[in-house]
Design a protein around this motif. Sequence first.
Motif, PDB file in Angstrom:
ATOM      1  N   THR A   1      -0.191  -1.155  -1.901  1.00  0.00           N
ATOM      2  CA  THR A   1       0.259  -2.363  -2.597  1.00  0.00           C
ATOM      3  C   THR A   1       0.716  -1.992  -4.005  1.00  0.00           C
ATOM      4  O   THR A   1       0.012  -1.291  -4.736  1.00  0.00           O
ATOM      5  CB  THR A   1      -0.878  -3.397  -2.676  1.00  0.00           C
ATOM      6  N   SER A   2       1.895  -2.424  -4.373  1.00  0.00           N
ATOM      7  CA  SER A   2       2.422  -2.145  -5.715  1.00  0.00           C
ATOM      8  C   SER A   2       3.161  -3.380  -6.229  1.00  0.00           C
ATOM      9  O   SER A   2       3.388  -4.351  -5.497  1.00  0.00           O
ATOM     10  CB  SER A   2       3.365  -0.939  -5.679  1.00  0.00           C
ATOM     11  N   GLU A   3       3.525  -3.316  -7.487  1.00  0.00           N
ATOM     12  CA  GLU A   3       4.230  -4.456  -8.105  1.00  0.00           C
ATOM     13  C   GLU A   3       5.638  -4.033  -8.475  1.00  0.00           C
ATOM     14  O   GLU A   3       5.862  -2.979  -9.087  1.00  0.00           O
ATOM     15  CB  GLU A   3       3.478  -4.926  -9.351  1.00  0.00           C
ATOM     16  N   LYS A   4       6.616  -4.845  -8.063  1.00  0.00           N
ATOM     17  CA  LYS A   4       8.011  -4.580  -8.394  1.00  0.00           C
ATOM     18  C   LYS A   4       8.626  -5.825  -9.018  1.00  0.00           C
ATOM     19  O   LYS A   4       8.710  -6.861  -8.366  1.00  0.00           O
ATOM     20  CB  LYS A   4       8.798  -4.188  -7.137  1.00  0.00           C
ATOM     21  N   GLU A   5       8.965  -5.695 -10.293  1.00  0.00           N
ATOM     22  CA  GLU A   5       9.614  -6.798 -11.019  1.00  0.00           C
ATOM     23  C   GLU A   5       8.810  -8.086 -10.912  1.00  0.00           C
ATOM     24  O   GLU A   5       9.331  -9.167 -10.656  1.00  0.00           O
ATOM     25  CB  GLU A   5      11.045  -7.017 -10.492  1.00  0.00           C
TER      26      GLU A   5
ATOM     27  N   LYS B   1       6.747  -8.945  -8.641  1.00  0.00           N
ATOM     28  CA  LYS B   1       6.461  -9.381  -7.277  1.00  0.00           C
ATOM     29  C   LYS B   1       5.594  -8.351  -6.565  1.00  0.00           C
ATOM     30  O   LYS B   1       5.745  -7.146  -6.772  1.00  0.00           O
ATOM     31  CB  LYS B   1       7.767  -9.580  -6.502  1.00  0.00           C
ATOM     32  N   ASN B   2       4.713  -8.850  -5.725  1.00  0.00           N
ATOM     33  CA  ASN B   2       3.836  -7.970  -4.954  1.00  0.00           C
ATOM     34  C   ASN B   2       4.618  -7.329  -3.822  1.00  0.00           C
ATOM     35  O   ASN B   2       5.361  -7.995  -3.089  1.00  0.00           O
ATOM     36  CB  ASN B   2       2.658  -8.759  -4.389  1.00  0.00           C
ATOM     37  N   SER B   3       4.448  -6.009  -3.650  1.00  0.00           N
ATOM     38  CA  SER B   3       5.161  -5.280  -2.605  1.00  0.00           C
ATOM     39  C   SER B   3       4.174  -4.460  -1.779  1.00  0.00           C
ATOM     40  O   SER B   3       3.459  -3.596  -2.316  1.00  0.00           O
ATOM     41  CB  SER B   3       6.211  -4.351  -3.231  1.00  0.00           C
ATOM     42  N   ASN B   4       4.098  -4.729  -0.479  1.00  0.00           N
ATOM     43  CA  ASN B   4       3.236  -3.977   0.436  1.00  0.00           C
ATOM     44  C   ASN B   4       4.074  -3.005   1.255  1.00  0.00           C
ATOM     45  O   ASN B   4       5.161  -3.349   1.725  1.00  0.00           O
ATOM     46  CB  ASN B   4       2.508  -4.920   1.394  1.00  0.00           C
ATOM     47  N   SER B   5       3.559  -1.799   1.439  1.00  0.00           N
ATOM     48  CA  SER B   5       4.261  -0.810   2.249  1.00  0.00           C
ATOM     49  C   SER B   5       3.245   0.046   2.996  1.00  0.00           C
ATOM     50  O   SER B   5       2.030  -0.104   2.800  1.00  0.00           O
ATOM     51  CB  SER B   5       5.154   0.079   1.368  1.00  0.00           C
ATOM     52  N   ILE B   6       3.729   0.905   3.851  1.00  0.00           N
ATOM     53  CA  ILE B   6       2.872   1.826   4.613  1.00  0.00           C
ATOM     54  C   ILE B   6       3.239   3.243   4.221  1.00  0.00           C
ATOM     55  O   ILE B   6       4.411   3.625   4.205  1.00  0.00           O
ATOM     56  CB  ILE B   6       3.057   1.609   6.133  1.00  0.00           C
ATOM     57  N   ILE B   7       2.223   4.040   3.905  1.00  0.00           N
ATOM     58  CA  ILE B   7       2.454   5.419   3.471  1.00  0.00           C
ATOM     59  C   ILE B   7       1.642   6.391   4.319  1.00  0.00           C
ATOM     60  O   ILE B   7       0.660   6.014   4.951  1.00  0.00           O
ATOM     61  CB  ILE B   7       2.081   5.609   1.982  1.00  0.00           C
ATOM     62  N   LEU B   8       2.071   7.648   4.313  1.00  0.00           N
ATOM     63  CA  LEU B   8       1.361   8.703   5.027  1.00  0.00           C
ATOM     64  C   LEU B   8       0.287   9.284   4.109  1.00  0.00           C
ATOM     65  O   LEU B   8       0.589   9.709   2.989  1.00  0.00           O
ATOM     66  CB  LEU B   8       2.349   9.795   5.449  1.00  0.00           C
ATOM     67  N   GLN B   9      -0.943   9.281   4.569  1.00  0.00           N
ATOM     68  CA  GLN B   9      -2.068   9.828   3.795  1.00  0.00           C
ATOM     69  C   GLN B   9      -2.517  11.123   4.463  1.00  0.00           C
ATOM     70  O   GLN B   9      -2.893  11.135   5.633  1.00  0.00           O
ATOM     71  CB  GLN B   9      -3.220   8.811   3.767  1.00  0.00           C
ATOM     72  N   ARG B  10      -2.484  12.227   3.727  1.00  0.00           N
ATOM     73  CA  ARG B  10      -2.752  13.540   4.302  1.00  0.00           C
ATOM     74  C   ARG B  10      -4.153  14.065   4.020  1.00  0.00           C
ATOM     75  O   ARG B  10      -4.466  15.204   4.379  1.00  0.00           O
ATOM     76  CB  ARG B  10      -1.727  14.565   3.790  1.00  0.00           C
ATOM     77  N   ALA B  11      -5.003  13.289   3.383  1.00  0.00           N
ATOM     78  CA  ALA B  11      -6.333  13.801   3.023  1.00  0.00           C
ATOM     79  C   ALA B  11      -7.433  12.829   3.433  1.00  0.00           C
ATOM     80  O   ALA B  11      -8.391  12.597   2.696  1.00  0.00           O
ATOM     81  CB  ALA B  11      -6.393  14.079   1.520  1.00  0.00           C
ATOM     82  N   LEU B  12      -7.300  12.270   4.639  1.00  0.00           N
ATOM     83  CA  LEU B  12      -8.349  11.394   5.151  1.00  0.00           C
ATOM     84  C   LEU B  12      -9.466  12.228   5.762  1.00  0.00           C
ATOM     85  O   LEU B  12      -9.235  13.294   6.335  1.00  0.00           O
ATOM     86  CB  LEU B  12      -7.773  10.450   6.210  1.00  0.00           C
TER      87      LEU B  12
END
Length: 336
Positions: free
Chosen positions: A130-134, A136-147
């Motif tokens: 979750t991040s903020e852009k201008e 507005k709240n922005s949700n995305s999916i990312i690859l996590q390599r250290a789970l």
Amino acid sequence: MKAEDMIMKLGIVHILDSSVGVPVLSDCPIELSGDLSDFLKAHIEKFTESDDVKHCRFGEGSEVKKLLEQCTPENFVETSKRLAELLYDIMNANIDIPPADLAVVVFSASGSDYLAFLKMNYKTSYTHLTSEKEGKNSNSIILQRALLPGQGQKLSEAFAVNLGTGELLVTEKKYEVNGEKRLYFSELYLECHAPLSQKSKLDLVTKVVDQVNRKYYGDDDAERKMEIKNVIYKELEEEGALKVESLREKVFPDSPEMQEAFDEKMEKYNLSYETVQPKNEQTVKKFKSQRLTTDTGIEITIPMEEYQNPDRVEFITNPDGTISVLIKNIGHLVSR
């Protein structure tokens, strides 16, 4: 060791990511309570209760042994750092050994103090961000390599040592070191003598039985294979173990020649007088049923209890050499 018997005392986490170039070592112990405590206990139980675990002994020159013998509550943090550095040096020189977080934990169980060393190899998966852009709240999916591995997963490399007696329990996996697959964890890091696990012994015994049977009966005698599997299943169910010395007469009762061939192979593995005693249900699961596949593609799975009962299953050899399987007294059928 069962999770409910463990009392957690001290713990610390170090980051061993060989892509970074140096280990990221912690100076502060972690708080062992709540979900984190349950997480670590689950991993300790998972590998110590597995039939893959090896009961080992340190070599006299082992640096890890010396560090553990000198470990006290006062020098625990520094001892854990040195243990982490020794492992990181090996990892850094061998890129096939996966990066990991390392948890070092002191706990008590059944009146004894133990140190557990849990190498939690990273796994890759996706998570949300979750991040903020201008504004507005922005949700995305990312690859996590250290789970980290979940509670239900067994670690590839770990050990637990009784700090009073030196009894050492090890689980490990082969990785490529200098061009060949090696058990680096016991051979290079712990410098300990690691005998075969109960699972490895069981796999070797059944492999040898199969090799001898195929030599004398070929690979197409399904009934013979089923009968051998039935013998091993009954031994495990009734005795809880396989005594190698007496097993030969039970799987090859009418052939001294096959018994001798079995003995010769067992001697090569130094298992002639071993008692193989698996304790994990998953290890012996493959013996609980017979799975048959016909040349026409029909698959049949028969629970071993039913296979032993002539009122339930019968194998008929026809005059033309074909085989019929007769399944009797069926109350009802379920399609899945």
